[in-house]
Scaffold this motif. Structure first.
Motif, PDB file in Angstrom:
ATOM      1  N   GLY A  28       0.778  -1.232   0.000  1.00 40.35           N
ATOM      2  CA  GLY A  28       0.000   0.000   0.000  1.00 40.35           C
ATOM      3  C   GLY A  28       0.807   1.278   0.000  1.00 40.35           C
ATOM      4  N   GLU A  29       1.880   1.336   0.765  1.00 38.16           N
ATOM      5  CA  GLU A  29       2.626   2.578   0.919  1.00 38.16           C
ATOM      6  C   GLU A  29       3.251   3.091  -0.382  1.00 38.16           C
ATOM      7  OE1 GLU A  29       2.659   4.689   3.396  1.00 38.16           O
ATOM      8  OE2 GLU A  29       1.226   3.371   4.391  1.00 38.16           O
ATOM      9  N   PRO A  30       3.744   2.228  -1.269  1.00 39.24           N
ATOM     10  CA  PRO A  30       4.249   2.767  -2.543  1.00 39.24           C
ATOM     11  C   PRO A  30       3.199   3.540  -3.336  1.00 39.24           C
ATOM     12  CG  PRO A  30       5.043   0.534  -2.214  1.00 39.24           C
ATOM     13  CD  PRO A  30       4.042   0.792  -1.144  1.00 39.24           C
ATOM     14  N   GLN A  31       1.938   3.128  -3.234  1.00 43.55           N
ATOM     15  CA  GLN A  31       0.870   3.843  -3.939  1.00 43.55           C
ATOM     16  C   GLN A  31       0.617   5.197  -3.289  1.00 43.55           C
ATOM     17  OE1 GLN A  31       0.482   1.990  -6.495  1.00 43.55           O
ATOM     18  NE2 GLN A  31       1.468   0.273  -5.443  1.00 43.55           N
ATOM     19  N   VAL A  32       0.726   5.244  -1.961  1.00 42.50           N
ATOM     20  CA  VAL A  32       0.563   6.513  -1.252  1.00 42.50           C
ATOM     21  C   VAL A  32       1.680   7.475  -1.654  1.00 42.50           C
ATOM     22  CG1 VAL A  32       0.504   7.629   1.009  1.00 42.50           C
ATOM     23  CG2 VAL A  32      -0.597   5.403   0.685  1.00 42.50           C
ATOM     24  N   ASP A  33       2.903   6.966  -1.759  1.00 41.34           N
ATOM     25  CA  ASP A  33       4.031   7.807  -2.172  1.00 41.34           C
ATOM     26  C   ASP A  33       3.796   8.388  -3.563  1.00 41.34           C
ATOM     27  OD1 ASP A  33       5.415   7.385   0.176  1.00 41.34           O
ATOM     28  OD2 ASP A  33       6.514   5.650  -0.585  1.00 41.34           O
ATOM     29  N   ARG A  57       7.081  11.605   6.471  1.00 38.68           N
ATOM     30  CA  ARG A  57       6.561  10.491   5.689  1.00 38.68           C
ATOM     31  C   ARG A  57       7.047   9.147   6.213  1.00 38.68           C
ATOM     32  NH1 ARG A  57       3.089   7.807   4.147  1.00 38.68           N
ATOM     33  NH2 ARG A  57       3.264   6.542   2.279  1.00 38.68           N
ATOM     34  N   PRO A  58       8.331   8.979   6.591  1.00 33.66           N
ATOM     35  CA  PRO A  58       8.765   7.695   7.161  1.00 33.66           C
ATOM     36  C   PRO A  58       8.009   7.323   8.436  1.00 33.66           C
ATOM     37  CG  PRO A  58      10.668   8.957   6.469  1.00 33.66           C
ATOM     38  CD  PRO A  58       9.484   9.871   6.352  1.00 33.66           C
ATOM     39  N   THR A  59       7.671   8.332   9.248  1.00 32.31           N
ATOM     40  CA  THR A  59       6.906   8.052  10.468  1.00 32.31           C
ATOM     41  C   THR A  59       5.489   7.616  10.130  1.00 32.31           C
ATOM     42  OG1 THR A  59       8.204   9.671  11.721  1.00 32.31           O
ATOM     43  CG2 THR A  59       6.085   9.022  12.645  1.00 32.31           C
TER      44      THR A  59
END
Length: 248
Positions: A28-33, A57-59
């Protein structure tokens, strides 16, 4: 014993949260990025300054995501255990593992799939900030109506089971639920605030990832809690059909 079931449900929810975090972090996180990158490019093209980052963003992708899914998993697991304790022995001669899996499937459809069909999850940069309150209210309205419709459908099943039999009564309840939900979804307003330039692939992958996280969460809870409860039932023995499990 209900207290022990509650603890087992919360434990299953915590484990489900950990598994869901791993899935969300990878899928999921790659899509958010990518969605955030799109938003930043659009702001730059308009000459607007970048918004201040309150949380890095890392947090967000690490501790923030982990905390969110862990709390959500523990709460859902606890509520699920209470529903399981009530339903055990009331829905036919089905063992604890089967009932747990069945309830998890029903909950997934009622709580996740049906509201998501009307108001699917959106990544950052999708949606007008001024309508977030309205969109949130509509989503929870759809969620509440889906749960209410499921309860009503279960009442129909119970009311007709003696006359129609278990199988036909279940079909009648399902049909009632589908009809009610269809009317509700057609009645509620449609919201489409996806920017025309937003990458369709990113939107699709984000929604698949969001749905996948829910699949992982509910599957883990249903299977793990069923295994924990089945072992307890087998070792200690319970009388079925009561409002709560009672040791023999």
């Amino acid at each position: 014993m209900v207290g022990k079931w509650l603890l087992r449900g919360m434990l299953a929810g915590v484990v489900a949260g950990l598994v869901t975090f791993a899935f969300g972090r990878v899928v999921g996180e790659p899509q958010v990025d990518q969605a955030i990158s799109f938003e930043q490019k659009m702001d730059a093209a308009k000459g607007e300054p970048a918004e201040p980052e309150l949380v890095s963003r890392p947090t967000q992708a690490g501790l923030g995501l982990l905390t969110g899914v862990m709390v959500y998993g523990a709460a859902v697991g606890g509520l699920f255990s209470m529903v399981m304790a009530y339903a055990y022995g009331r829905v036919g001669r089905i063992d604890a593992r089967g009932l747990s899996a069945l309830l998890a499937l029903i909950a997934f459809v009622v709580i996740v799939v049906v509201p998501g069909l009307k108001y699917p999850a959106n990544p950052p940069s999708v949606g007008d900030p001024e309508t977030i309150g309205m969109r949130t209210g509509l989503y929870f309205t759809m969620l509440a109506m889906s749960i209410a419709a499921a309860v009503f459908a279960s009442r129909i099943r119970l009311a007709t089971i003696a006359r129609l039999g278990n199988w036909n009564a279940t079909i009648a309840g399902c049909v009632a639920y589908v009809v009610i939900i269809s009317v509700i979804e057609l009645s509620l307003p449609v919201i489409n605030e996806v920017p025309s330039a937003f990458p369709a692939v990113v939107l699709w992958k984000f929604r698949i990832a969001a749905l996948g996280m829910q699949v992982v969460m509910w599957t883990t809870i249903g299977l793990l809690f069923g295994a924990l409860v089945a072992r307890s039932v087998k070792e200690q023995g319970f009388v079925r059909g009561l409002s709560s499990p009672v040791r023999l």
